[in-house]
Design a protein around this motif. Structure first.
Motif, PDB file in Angstrom:
ATOM      1  N   PRO A 287      -9.526  53.112  83.044  1.00  0.00           N
ATOM      2  CA  PRO A 287      -8.483  52.890  82.030  1.00  0.00           C
ATOM      3  C   PRO A 287      -7.183  53.585  82.413  1.00  0.00           C
ATOM      4  O   PRO A 287      -7.190  54.648  83.041  1.00  0.00           O
ATOM      5  N   TYR A 288      -6.057  52.990  82.050  1.00  0.00           N
ATOM      6  CA  TYR A 288      -4.749  53.589  82.334  1.00  0.00           C
ATOM      7  C   TYR A 288      -3.767  53.162  81.247  1.00  0.00           C
ATOM      8  O   TYR A 288      -3.958  52.157  80.562  1.00  0.00           O
ATOM      9  N   ASP A 289      -2.729  53.980  81.102  1.00  0.00           N
ATOM     10  CA  ASP A 289      -1.663  53.706  80.146  1.00  0.00           C
ATOM     11  C   ASP A 289      -0.457  53.138  80.879  1.00  0.00           C
ATOM     12  O   ASP A 289      -0.067  53.640  81.939  1.00  0.00           O
ATOM     13  N   GLU A 290       0.120  52.113  80.318  1.00  0.00           N
ATOM     14  CA  GLU A 290       1.309  51.498  80.899  1.00  0.00           C
ATOM     15  C   GLU A 290       2.455  51.608  79.919  1.00  0.00           C
ATOM     16  O   GLU A 290       2.338  51.225  78.753  1.00  0.00           O
ATOM     17  N   VAL A 291       3.564  52.173  80.388  1.00  0.00           N
ATOM     18  CA  VAL A 291       4.746  52.338  79.555  1.00  0.00           C
ATOM     19  C   VAL A 291       5.706  51.185  79.835  1.00  0.00           C
ATOM     20  O   VAL A 291       6.122  50.968  80.980  1.00  0.00           O
ATOM     21  N   VAL A 292       6.067  50.453  78.806  1.00  0.00           N
ATOM     22  CA  VAL A 292       6.974  49.326  78.935  1.00  0.00           C
ATOM     23  C   VAL A 292       8.349  49.752  78.426  1.00  0.00           C
ATOM     24  O   VAL A 292       8.499  50.139  77.262  1.00  0.00           O
ATOM     25  N   ASP A 293       9.335  49.729  79.305  1.00  0.00           N
ATOM     26  CA  ASP A 293      10.689  50.118  78.936  1.00  0.00           C
ATOM     27  C   ASP A 293      11.406  48.913  78.321  1.00  0.00           C
ATOM     28  O   ASP A 293      11.705  47.936  79.002  1.00  0.00           O
ATOM     29  N   ARG A 294      11.661  48.992  77.049  1.00  0.00           N
ATOM     30  CA  ARG A 294      12.343  47.910  76.356  1.00  0.00           C
ATOM     31  C   ARG A 294      13.843  48.187  76.202  1.00  0.00           C
ATOM     32  O   ARG A 294      14.522  47.493  75.436  1.00  0.00           O
ATOM     33  N   GLY A 295      14.349  49.188  76.904  1.00  0.00           N
ATOM     34  CA  GLY A 295      15.774  49.485  76.848  1.00  0.00           C
ATOM     35  C   GLY A 295      16.145  50.332  75.646  1.00  0.00           C
ATOM     36  O   GLY A 295      15.305  50.702  74.829  1.00  0.00           O
ATOM     37  N   PRO A 296      17.433  50.651  75.520  1.00  0.00           N
ATOM     38  CA  PRO A 296      17.883  51.489  74.401  1.00  0.00           C
ATOM     39  C   PRO A 296      17.642  50.807  73.056  1.00  0.00           C
ATOM     40  O   PRO A 296      17.682  49.582  72.943  1.00  0.00           O
ATOM     41  N   SER A 297      17.417  51.611  72.045  1.00  0.00           N
ATOM     42  CA  SER A 297      17.241  51.088  70.697  1.00  0.00           C
ATOM     43  C   SER A 297      18.588  50.626  70.149  1.00  0.00           C
ATOM     44  O   SER A 297      19.644  51.024  70.656  1.00  0.00           O
ATOM     45  N   PRO A 298      18.590  49.793  69.116  1.00  0.00           N
ATOM     46  CA  PRO A 298      19.875  49.378  68.512  1.00  0.00           C
ATOM     47  C   PRO A 298      20.714  50.566  68.046  1.00  0.00           C
ATOM     48  O   PRO A 298      21.943  50.537  68.134  1.00  0.00           O
ATOM     49  N   GLU A 299      20.050  51.621  67.569  1.00  0.00           N
ATOM     50  CA  GLU A 299      20.777  52.812  67.125  1.00  0.00           C
ATOM     51  C   GLU A 299      21.485  53.479  68.289  1.00  0.00           C
ATOM     52  O   GLU A 299      22.631  53.929  68.165  1.00  0.00           O
TER      53      GLU A 299
END
Length: 292
Positions: A29-41
């Motif tokens: 098992p492994y964790d994958e971090v998905v970068d969705r970019g900066p938040s609207p704030e």
């Protein structure tokens, strides 16, 4: 029931079970971090990281969109950071800001215009009132062709600030294309790079004013570099912080409506009368009827 089919089914079930157990035992098992970019704030507020940093240091931070906040913001114990564009600032608003600083507040502003030697002003009303000039930095002297050295990776020209009781300076990434000049030697201290000065602080009444060449070093993408975050804390320590970066200063028409409504009404009436006078109030000339 057909006995051979039963045995085939059991065999297939055992094989599938064994294959599943083998795959499960080998799976990691492994964790994958998905970068969705900066938040609207974060996209709406370039100084969001700076606000969070100051709050972590125990400072009260708020935002303001106009200078109306000064009517309820006491000068003593507060810092007002003007980080937005203010080309529409009126002389009255300049006086309001300076009076607030003189009452004990800390005003921090970004120099917006270059000093013009011919006119004796820069066009930045607030900067001119403080007698601080902003110019372009001097270009470094180039080596003669016979003196050229092998090309090396150029180190960034960082701004240094020496603090009392500290042996090593703090480093900041100001834009070194601009330079601050204090012709009357009013500044209490300054921070300089190899080519120019980028921060000056001077006393004003019971308060103080800090002038910087740019505020990009405190935006989200740069505040974590060098000692940029520390400088923001150092300048505002012990005060409440109000950030004014979506500057909503009044334009000329708004100021005219507020202070000269009678003149605007008279101007509109004069234009209406001129249009009425110039307009055709009679139809075209009719030819005389024929004698027949």
């Amino acid at each position: 029931m057909n006995r051979p089919l039963l045995w085939v089914g059991l065999l297939l079930a055992c094989l599938l079970g064994a294959a599943g157990y083998y795959a499960w035992s080998k799976a990691i098992p492994y964790d994958e971090v998905v970068d969705r970019g900066p938040s609207p704030e974060a996209l709406a507020n370039p100084y969001l990281a700076a606000e969070h940093f100051l709050r972590e240091q125990g400072l009260a931070v708020e935002q303001a969109n106009s200078l109306e906040r000064l009517t309820t913001l006491p000068g003593k114990g507060n810092s007002l950071l003007l980080l937005g564009e203010r080309s529409n600032m009126s002389p009255r608003q300049v006086e309001q800001l300076l009076a607030w600083a003189k009452s004990g507040g800390h005003l921090l502003l970004v120099a917006e215009a270059l000093w013009d030697e011919e006119t004796g002003k820069s066009g930045d009303l607030l900067l001119d009132r403080l007698d601080i000039h902003q110019t372009l930095s001097d270009e470094p002297e180039e080596l003669a062709p016979t003196e050229k050295k092998p090309l090396k990776k150029k180190a960034p020209d960082l701004t240094k600030l020496y603090v009392d009781n500290e042996t090593a300076p703090a480093y900041f990434s100001f834009d070194t294309d601009f330079n601050l000049i204090d012709p009357k030697h009013l500044a209490q201290f300054s921070a300089n790079s190899a080519r120019s000065s980028h921060l000056m602080q001077l006393d004003l009444g019971r308060g103080r004013v800090t002038v910087i060449t740019d505020s990009d070093l405190w935006k989200t993408q740069s505040i974590g570099r060098h000692d940029n975050a520390w400088l923001l804390w150092y300048l505002t320590q012990g005060t409440g912080v109000t950030l004014l970066f979506n500057s909503d200063f009044d334009d000329l028409f708004t100021l005219l409506v507020r202070y000269f409504p009678q003149a605007l009404v008279a101007l509109i009436a004069l234009i209406a009368l001129a249009l009425w006078r110039a307009g055709m109030r009679q139809g075209p000339i009719q030819p005389p009827p024929p004698n027949a």
